[in-house]
Design a protein around this motif. Structure first.
Motif, short mmCIF file in Angstrom:
data_model
loop_
_atom_site.label_atom_id
_atom_site.label_comp_id
_atom_site.label_asym_id
_atom_site.label_seq_id
_atom_site.Cartn_x
_atom_site.Cartn_y
_atom_site.Cartn_z
N PRO B 279 19.20 -22.39 46.27
CA PRO B 279 20.10 -21.55 47.05
C PRO B 279 20.61 -22.29 48.30
CG PRO B 279 17.90 -20.54 46.85
CD PRO B 279 17.84 -21.86 46.18
N LEU B 281 20.51 -22.78 51.44
CA LEU B 281 19.70 -22.32 52.57
C LEU B 281 20.20 -22.83 53.91
CD1 LEU B 281 16.13 -22.61 51.02
CD2 LEU B 281 17.54 -20.59 51.28
N GLU B 284 23.09 -20.70 54.94
CA GLU B 284 22.57 -19.41 55.40
C GLU B 284 22.00 -19.54 56.81
OE1 GLU B 284 19.57 -16.99 52.88
OE2 GLU B 284 18.40 -17.71 54.57
N PRO B 413 14.10 -23.45 58.97
CA PRO B 413 13.11 -22.49 58.48
C PRO B 413 12.98 -22.59 56.96
CG PRO B 413 15.17 -21.39 58.92
CD PRO B 413 15.38 -22.83 59.27
N PHE B 414 13.22 -23.72 56.40
CA PHE B 414 13.02 -23.88 54.96
C PHE B 414 12.66 -25.33 54.71
CE2 PHE B 414 17.47 -24.02 56.12
CZ PHE B 414 17.85 -25.27 55.69
N SER B 415 12.10 -25.63 53.55
CA SER B 415 11.65 -26.99 53.33
C SER B 415 12.82 -27.85 52.87
CB SER B 415 10.54 -27.00 52.29
OG SER B 415 11.02 -26.43 51.10
#
Ligand code: SF4
Lengths: 257, 428
Positions: B279, B281, B284, B413-415
């Motif tokens: 997605p 990310l 976003e 906030p995501f890998s």
């Protein structure tokens, strides 16, 4: 002038009594130090005063702080005293001095260029963070008699900060929060006022049988937590950053049974 | 329509299906209401909200987020529960939802309930079931914790407003930024049927505010306001389109929050992007950053993006991006600049800006003080002076600063492995 060390007990009463006595010396505040517990290496040319907690003095100091510095500052002080930092007594004392004697009053916590105020501010924030985390991460288990029981192992002494929140939230429940590091219980009887107990002969909740449905709800919630994660966004590092392992240890959805 | 559920399905199976089906609704916030318990029931609410756990994707678990049913008469292309999918179906009973909410809440697993639903038989029928459930929870169980409920598009206004009196927050998902997009992907939904309940809830909230002025004990209507959600990256809508819609939702519909949800192609629908890199990310994330700038930093969308520059810079965050395009305003003297200007400095957040204003009354601040206050100096240093001096001699030059800012590892906030840059260029 000799440095004076006021040795206080590690409690709000201890430190507040120390502050009272430090003021009573009437020698200014620059050479006074509030210290919690014995120091291993005694200093030469310093004098030591041993302070016995006194509830009348404590009350006077508490009232003065609330009146002159406001409740916000008062709560920050209480939170800082819940930490384990060795410098907390002195930070509180010098902040009170800065607020009352130097006239910063209710704004004293904004005086961050004073290193004692800065320390107090930092400690208070650390404790506030842990309190906030535990309001979220405390997990109750239902014992057979319907009592809700929770075990925690916090860095700071926070049980008395948690109880009012849960007492408001679960007014009709019998519940207990047990701090295993300090052997301290917060107890709330259904429909009553909460209180603290310590020094029980043997821990009460750990070995008590759980209620019949406890296991089922634990499984339901654990499964829910697993399903709710979006596979395509998996990110265990972020999970751990948000929810440090030291809390996970105590949480049903992470503990393998 | 035939109900395709077996009555013998266990609570475990139902929760498994209906929790799974609800997870693409990203909101899990329990904020906005502040209500003490009345001492005769269970629950209270906390203004800032509480997160009770974190899932393996790092997202917070605050509410018991479930669908009432995943039966649905609609066929939205992006949705797992669409009519044309052959997936296991389940429905709760109102009592089951109450039981789960109360038992989870007592154990401090959750902050409350987030109840959404597929459309069973008709929007009215579904909304009625939802209302029944909430009514039971609030009256029989005297539950005073947080409730977030979806308004089903197309449901009768009375039912929507009934739910509003039982809930803390309501939401209707806009789903796509443009009406065309909606028509393309959700043929049974119409922009009108989404905006109508939104308006209704907005009016309900406004009216309730007036009533509360007159009668302090008037029943509360959606105390925590209204939110919505847009899917990002399912069709070619630009950041500028998405953010402009968000801005007008905040202004015209007084929404509390707009959520952005990176598209996940759950149905592997051929008409929708395949997203081999996962997605979108990072995109976003940029939208959320910009959303913050709108809500707390007094930025307008027009300052961040334009028709000619409709996408966010993927290399640096929107605020830094704005700053490097406005170097004529910098460096800013921290000891003198007003609050609004402090807010515009990269590395200075709302909290630090407030602390700066408070602390400098006692005397001029040094870089050391700023650090203690929480300013991220390695970002701010290009844009500020303290008592007339910069922290290091540095060039006030767009390329130079951008290069330096991108060298610093940005915290996402995501890998990083969940993200591919090809994805970003898909539409830009
Ligand atoms: S209405 Fe559309 S989005 Fe909602 S459950 Fe049905 S198919 Fe899914």
């Amino acid at each position: 002038m000799t440095e004076k060390y006021l040795i206080c007990e590690d409690s709000l009463e201890g430190v507040f009594t120390g502050i009272y006595d430090a003021y009573a010396l009437r020698e200014g505040h620059v050479h006074n130090h509030i210290q919690i517990g014995e120091e291993e290496n005694l200093r030469l040319f310093a004098s030591y005063l041993y302070i016995r907690p006194d509830c009348v003095k404590t009350k006077k100091v508490a009232e003065t702080i609330q009146k002159r510095l406001g409740t916000e500052v008062y709560y920050s002080i209480c939170r800082a005293l819940a930490t384990q930092d060795a410098g907390k007594g002195q930070a509180v004392y010098q902040t009170v001095v800065d607020g009352i004697t130097n006239g910063y009053g209710r704004r004293v916590l904004e005086h961050l260029t004073n290193p004692f105020v800065e320390l107090l501010f930092r400690l208070s924030r650390n404790a506030a963070n842990e309190i906030h985390h535990l309001l979220e991460f405390v997990r109750f288990e239902e014992l057979r008699q319907g009592i809700l029981y929770s075990k925690i192992g916090p860095k700071c002494n926070v049980v008395s900060f948690l109880m009012p929140h849960f007492a408001d939230r679960l007014p009709l429940e019998n519940f207990v929060i047990y701090d295993e590091k300090r052997d301290l219980y917060g107890v709330h009887p259904a429909g009553g006022e909460w209180y603290l107990v310590s020094g029980l002969e043997e821990p009460v909740g750990e070995s008590a049988p759980r209620s019949e449905k406890e296991e089922a709800y634990r499984e339901l919630f654990t499964m829910f937590c697993q399903t709710i994660a979006i596979r395509e966004r998996k990110n265990l590092k972020l999970q751990q950053q948000m929810l440090p392992l030291r809390f996970q240890e105590y949480m049903v959805e992470f503990v393998k049974k | 329509m035939e109900l395709r559920i077996s009555p013998s399905m266990s609570l475990m199976e139902k929760l498994n299906i209906l929790g799974d089906a609800a997870k693409y609704d990203v909101s899990c916030s329990s904020s906005g209401s502040s209500r003490a318990g009345d001492g005769k029931g269970i629950g209270n609410t906390v203004k800032a909200g509480l997160c009770h756990s974190f899932a393996a994707d790092g997202r917070c678990i605050s509410l018991l987020k479930i669908l009432f049913t995943n039966e649905c008469i609609f066929d939205c292309k992006y949705c797992m529960n669409r009519k044309s999918n052959d997936v296991p179906r389940a429905s709760f009973t109102p009592d089951e939802v109450c039981e789960l909410t109360i038992e989870f809440y007592r154990r401090n697993y959750i902050e409350g309930l987030f109840l959404s639903s597929g459309i069973l038989y008709s929007p009215d029928y579904t909304m009625e079931l939802i209302c029944q459930t909430l009514y039971k929870l609030r009256t029989v169980h005297r539950f005073q914790g947080y409730i977030h409920v979806k308004a089903i598009p197309g449901a009768a206004p009375e039912l929507v407003s009934k739910a509003g009196f039982l809930a803390d927050r309501m939401s209707v998902n806009l789903e796509l930024a443009t009406a065309d997009g909606l028509q393309q992907l959700a043929p049974n939904k119409h922009r009108k049927t989404i905006l109508k309940p939104m308006k209704l809830i907005q009016n309900g909230i406004a009216q309730n505010k007036d009533e509360l002025v007159l009668y302090r004990n008037a029943p509360r209507f959606c105390e925590a306001g209204q939110s919505t959600q847009m899917i990002v990256g399912a069709i070619p809508e630009s950041d500028y389109q998405i953010m402009s819609v968000a801005e007008s939702l905040y202004q015209k519909f007084s929404l509390k929050r707009v959520y952005y949800s990176a598209f996940v192609n759950v149905n592997e629908d051929k008409e929708l992007p395949a997203l081999p890199g996962g997605p979108p990310l990072l995109r976003e994330h940029r939208l959320y950053q910009a959303d913050f700038l709108l809500r707390f930093y007094d930025f307008t969308v027009g300052e961040l993006l334009t028709q000619e520059r409709p996408y966010f810079n993927m290399l640096i965050d929107p605020k830094a991006d704005w700053a490097v395009r406005h170097l004529e305003l910098f460096p800013v003297e921290v000891n003198r600049a007003d609050y609004q200007l402090l807010l515009r400095i990269p590395g200075v957040g709302v909290k630090s800006a407030k602390r700066i204003v408070a602390a400098r009354r006692f005397g001029p601040l040094t870089f050391e003080d700023l650090k203690k206050i929480g300013v991220v100096l390695k970002r701010a240093l290009y844009f500020i002076t303290c008592r007339g001096r910069m922290m290091y001699p540095t060039k006030l030059e767009e390329d130079y600063i951008v290069r330096n800012l991108t060298y610093q590892k940005e915290k996402y906030p995501f890998s990083p492995d969940g993200m591919r840059y090809e994805q970003m260029s898909l539409f830009s």
